[in-house]
Each structure stands twice: as structure tokens, then as C-alpha cells.
Enzyme design. Structure first.
Site, PDB file in Angstrom:
ATOM      1  N   ASP A  25       0.627  -1.145   0.114  1.00 20.05           N
ATOM      2  CA  ASP A  25      -0.038   0.096   0.013  1.00 20.05           C
ATOM      3  C   ASP A  25       0.950   1.445  -0.038  1.00 20.05           C
ATOM      4  O   ASP A  25       0.327   2.135   0.679  1.00 20.05           O
ATOM      5  CB  ASP A  25      -1.033  -0.027   1.208  1.00 20.05           C
ATOM      6  CG  ASP A  25      -1.958  -1.220   1.072  1.00 20.05           C
ATOM      7  OD1 ASP A  25      -1.942  -2.059   0.306  1.00 20.05           O
ATOM      8  OD2 ASP A  25      -2.641  -1.428   1.999  1.00 20.05           O
ATOM      9  N   LYS A 127      -6.603  -4.777  -3.284  1.00 26.11           N
ATOM     10  CA  LYS A 127      -7.482  -5.267  -2.317  1.00 26.11           C
ATOM     11  C   LYS A 127      -8.338  -4.544  -1.586  1.00 26.11           C
ATOM     12  O   LYS A 127      -7.961  -3.413  -1.549  1.00 26.11           O
ATOM     13  CB  LYS A 127      -6.211  -5.950  -0.896  1.00 26.11           C
ATOM     14  CG  LYS A 127      -5.540  -4.647  -0.491  1.00 26.11           C
ATOM     15  CD  LYS A 127      -4.205  -5.252   0.516  1.00 26.11           C
ATOM     16  CE  LYS A 127      -3.835  -4.157   1.077  1.00 26.11           C
ATOM     17  NZ  LYS A 127      -4.428  -3.441   2.110  1.00 26.11           N
ATOM     18  N   CYS A 160      -2.279  -2.493   7.859  1.00 32.33           N
ATOM     19  CA  CYS A 160      -2.388  -3.346   6.526  1.00 32.33           C
ATOM     20  C   CYS A 160      -1.151  -4.160   6.664  1.00 32.33           C
ATOM     21  O   CYS A 160      -1.357  -5.414   6.187  1.00 32.33           O
ATOM     22  CB  CYS A 160      -2.435  -2.384   5.345  1.00 32.33           C
ATOM     23  SG  CYS A 160      -3.897  -1.666   5.045  1.00 32.33           S
TER      24      CYS A 160
END
Length: 220
Positions: A25, A127, A160
Site C-alpha cells: 500500500d 485488495k 495493513c
């Protein structure tokens, strides 16, 4: 080919043929001014500290020929994969922002920062949740390459990255987390999350400095 990396709570034995680097991310919405992270009142410079260490390991991984996977958190333009419960906690998702609709696939803010842009052939896993295994084909990608070890980097450490770490742990992957190649908007959360990884003899895995990991990969 195996190499030993200095790590906590003990040295990590890296299997060059079975390891993948997973960069989580590193998106504009989280790391750049005007993105989703900044809109929530966070200091994005705290996350940007991880860019240099990740870039060092990324270059070494590419040179060593190991698999590199990038992930992006975001949702379909119609938000069909956005659970109402998540939307209630993060009401800005899907709304207009300085870099397009916030956390929506295809928008500028959803993209990975230029410093760590995926190279041709490197899988990019989109995701809808915090963990990289939930509602994605990441596990299939890894198993197809006979991957058993993961080097985890990215943001944020306690959300995450940690969710992906826990998911990977339950799936039998050995995980090494980059100490300085992960970051949080809250330094105390970052420190605590790393302590959790190596606690109790490595309950979730290992923690190592990016320089040590890059040196090991370079030696391969």
C-alpha cells in the site's frame, strides 16, 4: 541458496529461491499531501520515511531475481466491494479528493508512488480490505512460484502490514518485517507492532533492518 540475516528474535535464514518481497500500500492516497491519509489529519511525512529503505531492498530484490509483489488498498468504482461497516468508519472513501475519488481503483490517489513504481511483470494485487490475502489472488500467486517466505514492507505497520503478516502466518509463510521499511502515522503504534512480531520467540516472525536484508540479497 540460503543466507542468514541478522534479525530479531534470532537470525533469519533466507531461502533465495522461495522468498518474495511484498510491498504493501505505498499509495499516493496514504503518502502524499492532499490524499486520504492527510485528509484524516495525519502527518504523511511519517510514512515517507519508509520510502528510502524500501527502495534499497526493492533494488536488491530485483537484482537477485526474486518475486516482487505490490498491493493497493482500494475499491471498485461502483463501491460494490466496500462493506457498509467499513464505509461508516471511513466515510470519505469514494468521495472526490485532490487526486480523484478517494481509495477508488483507477484514480490517481490509488496509484503507487513513483519512487516505488512496479516494474513490468511485477504483480500488483488490489485488495478491498486491510489484509493482502482477503478477497485477492495473492496466495495463488505465491503458491504458483513455490514461495514459502515473505519479506514484508509498506504501510501502515499496525494496520495493513500487520493484518497481512497475521494472514500469512496462519497460511504457513515465514515472514520477515522490515523495521525501517514500514511506518505508521503514530510512531508508538509502529514500535509496538514490531515488538509484537518478535515477541515470545517470534510469534509472528522476524524483524530486520533494510540494510541487512539488502546486503543479504545483494550477496545472492
Amino acid at each position: 541458496m540460503s543466507r542468514e540475516i541478522e534479525a530479531r528474535p534470532a537470525p533469519f535464514v533466507l531461502d533465495i529461491g522461495r522468498v518474495a518481497l511484498v510491498i504493501i500500500d505505498m499509495q499516493r492516497d496514504f503518502l502524499e499531501p492532499g490524499g486520504f491519509g492527510a485528509a484524516l489529519g495525519n502527518d504523511v511525512t511519517k510514512l515517507r520515511a519508509a520510502i528510502g529503505p524500501i527502495a534499497t531492498v526493492l533494488a536488491a530484490a530485483r537484482a537477485a531475481g526474486i518475486l516482487v509483489v505490490h498491493t493497493r488498498e482500494g475499491h471498485r468504482p461502483d463501491l460494490a466491494d466496500l462493506h457498509p461497516a467499513k464505509h461508516r468508519r471511513a466515510a470519505g472513501i469514494g468521495s472526490a479528493g485532490p487526486m480523484g475519488r478517494i481509495l477508488v481503483r483507477g484514480e490517481a490517489g490509488h496509484g503507487i508512488i513513483d519512487d516505488l513504481a512496479p516494474a513490468d511483470g511485477e504483480p500488483v494485487v488490489d485488495k478491498p480490505g486491510k489484509g493482502a490475502f482477503y478477497a485477492t489472488d495473492l496466495e495463488t500467486i505465491l503458491h504458483k512460484r513455490s514461495i514459502t517466505q515473505l519479506i514484508l514492507a509498506g504501510v501502515t505497520t499496525e494496520v495493513c502490514v500487520h493484518t497481512t503478516l497475521r494472514e500469512a502466518n496462519d497460511r504457513g509463510f515465514e515472514c520477515l518485517v522490515l523495521e525501517d521499511g514500514t511506518a505508521s502515522y503514530f510512531p508508538e503504534f509502529h514500535r509496538a507492532a514490531l515488538e509484537m512480531v518478535a515477541a515470545q520467540g517470534g510469534i509472528f516472525g522476524w524483524v530486520a533492518a533494510s540494510a541487512d536484508v539488502a546486503a543479504s540479497l545483494a550477496g545472492a
